[in-house]
Write a protein that holds these residues in place. Structure first.
Motif, PDB file in Angstrom:
ATOM      1  N   SER A  62      47.921   4.193  25.703  1.00 24.94           N
ATOM      2  CA  SER A  62      47.142   3.147  25.431  1.00 24.94           C
ATOM      3  C   SER A  62      46.481   3.216  27.441  1.00 24.94           C
ATOM      4  O   SER A  62      45.101   3.071  27.807  1.00 24.94           O
ATOM      5  N   SER A  67      43.713   7.792  22.717  1.00 23.76           N
ATOM      6  CA  SER A  67      43.394   6.302  21.541  1.00 23.76           C
ATOM      7  C   SER A  67      44.047   6.942  20.371  1.00 23.76           C
ATOM      8  O   SER A  67      44.697   6.161  19.614  1.00 23.76           O
ATOM      9  N   GLU A 124      35.919   1.161  16.416  1.00 20.56           N
ATOM     10  CA  GLU A 124      36.577   0.530  17.782  1.00 20.56           C
ATOM     11  C   GLU A 124      37.077  -0.655  17.846  1.00 20.56           C
ATOM     12  O   GLU A 124      36.509  -1.767  16.688  1.00 20.56           O
ATOM     13  N   VAL A 289      40.488   0.545  22.179  1.00 16.41           N
ATOM     14  CA  VAL A 289      40.907   1.940  21.300  1.00 16.41           C
ATOM     15  C   VAL A 289      40.229   2.313  20.705  1.00 16.41           C
ATOM     16  O   VAL A 289      39.393   1.951  19.144  1.00 16.41           O
TER      17      VAL A 289
END
Length: 343
Positions: A62, A67, A124, A289
């Motif tokens: 991260s 991701s 996301e 993410v």
């Protein structure tokens, strides 16, 4: 150059696995001294402890905004845990199961997978959604060892949902923090405590080894992904997921060989819950993410499906039989074949 990176990759994995081993031992000792039951230690602390490599690897990824590694690691680890590890353990020795394993932890594991899929639909995992995941995990941990008497042992999914929306775990968390900060002993809300400076030192050293190992392992994994032209999500779902699942493999196989099926399954189910709520939650707090198409339309649905299959197998005669273990392994093998083909 390739040989050097391969050695660093292996070194990182060794540091991850051995560091997590010492982390679990020291954390278990500290938990016992704080008055936490062995059952809760097994379901939460050991499960989280064996997920430390996934946690460290995902946080390292991260920080590098990788991701694909983060999502692939978590989703891939959950599929490995059920398909390969539970499957192999059941083939070695049929695993006895219990109804609580299904109605509480099993349903929470499935809920975690479905909730992640719902959050992933907009491609996301946001910071707000990540914070929500962490809140659920904190509530789950406190629910296990704070509410046993209140619900008279009926700690099922319905009771957990009620507990979560009442926010009672916030009060419990404050009480525990006050106990630790003020050094209180044997009061209404505080358990007796003993000195554990040595355990804390081991905890810190092992945590450092895990962090260093994670940086090595993730960094080299990304290197090989770029070298081979393989997408990050594929590397995360295969190489990183299998590598970071080694602690779960060791603990589960050891428990299965000794006939402790509930411990083995508790470790896997608890790890899968921690992987989604804790690891994705912390990773998403660092940096939102991004969810790739392959994760949304293939790997995450596969995680949900294999979770459902495990829950069905748990309830069939309250035992995971050898043929069911073989079926789980076959599912995982088919998953890998399809993944590599479409990837």
């Amino acid at each position: 150059m390739i040989a050097e990176n391969l050695l660093i990759l292996i070194l990182g994995l060794v540091l991850l696995v051995k560091g997590s081993d010492y982390f679990v031992k020291s954390a278990s000792t500290i938990a016992e001294k704080l008055g936490v039951s062995e059952f809760v230690i097994g379901l939460t602390l050991v499960a989280v402890g064996t997920s430390i490599p996934e946690l460290a690897s995902s946080i390292a990824a991260s920080l590098q905004q990788a991701s694909g590694i983060v999502v692939g690691n978590v989703v891939g680890s959950n599929i490995v845990n059920i398909g390969f590890i539970v499957g192999l353990a059941a083939v070695i020795s049929p695993m006895k199961t219990e109804i609580e394993m299904l109605r509480r932890d099993g349903y929470i594991m499935l809920f975690a997978a479905v909730l992640f899929f719902a959050f992933a639909l907009n491609r996301e995992l946001s910071i707000l959604e990540s914070a929500f995941f962490i809140l659920i995990f904190i509530a789950y941990v406190f629910f296990l060892f704070e509410e046993a008497e209140k619900y008279e042992g009926k700690l099922h999914f319905k009771e957990f949902v009620i507990y979560f929306f009442k926010f009672e775990y916030i009060v419990s968390a404050r009480q525990k923090l006050n106990c630790i900060r003020n050094g209180k002993t044997e009061t209404e809300n505080c358990e007796p405590r003993e000195g554990f400076a040595k355990d804390i030192l081991i905890l810190i050293i092992s945590c450092a080894a895990i962090i260093i190992g994670a940086n090595f392992f993730v960094g080299r994994s990304i290197f090989f992904a770029e070298l081979l032209g393989v997408p990050e999500t594929i590397i995360g779902t295969t190489l990183v997921a299998v590598g970071t699942s080694l602690p779960e493999l060791v603990v589960t196989l050891s428990a299965a060989k000794q006939g402790f099926g509930s411990i083995a399954l508790g470790n896997i189910i608890g790890s899968n819950i921690a992987n989604v709520f804790l690891i994705l939650g912390l990773s998403g707090l660092i940096y939102p993410v991004a969810i790739e198409q392959i994760s949304l339309f293939f790997t995450t649905p596969a995680m949900i499906l294999i979770s459902v299959i495990l829950l069905v197998f748990i309830s069939t005669g309250w035992e995971i039989k050898r043929w069911e273990g073989a079926a789980l392994i076959a599912f995982y093998a088919a998953f890998l074949l399809v993944l590599l083909r479409i990837g």
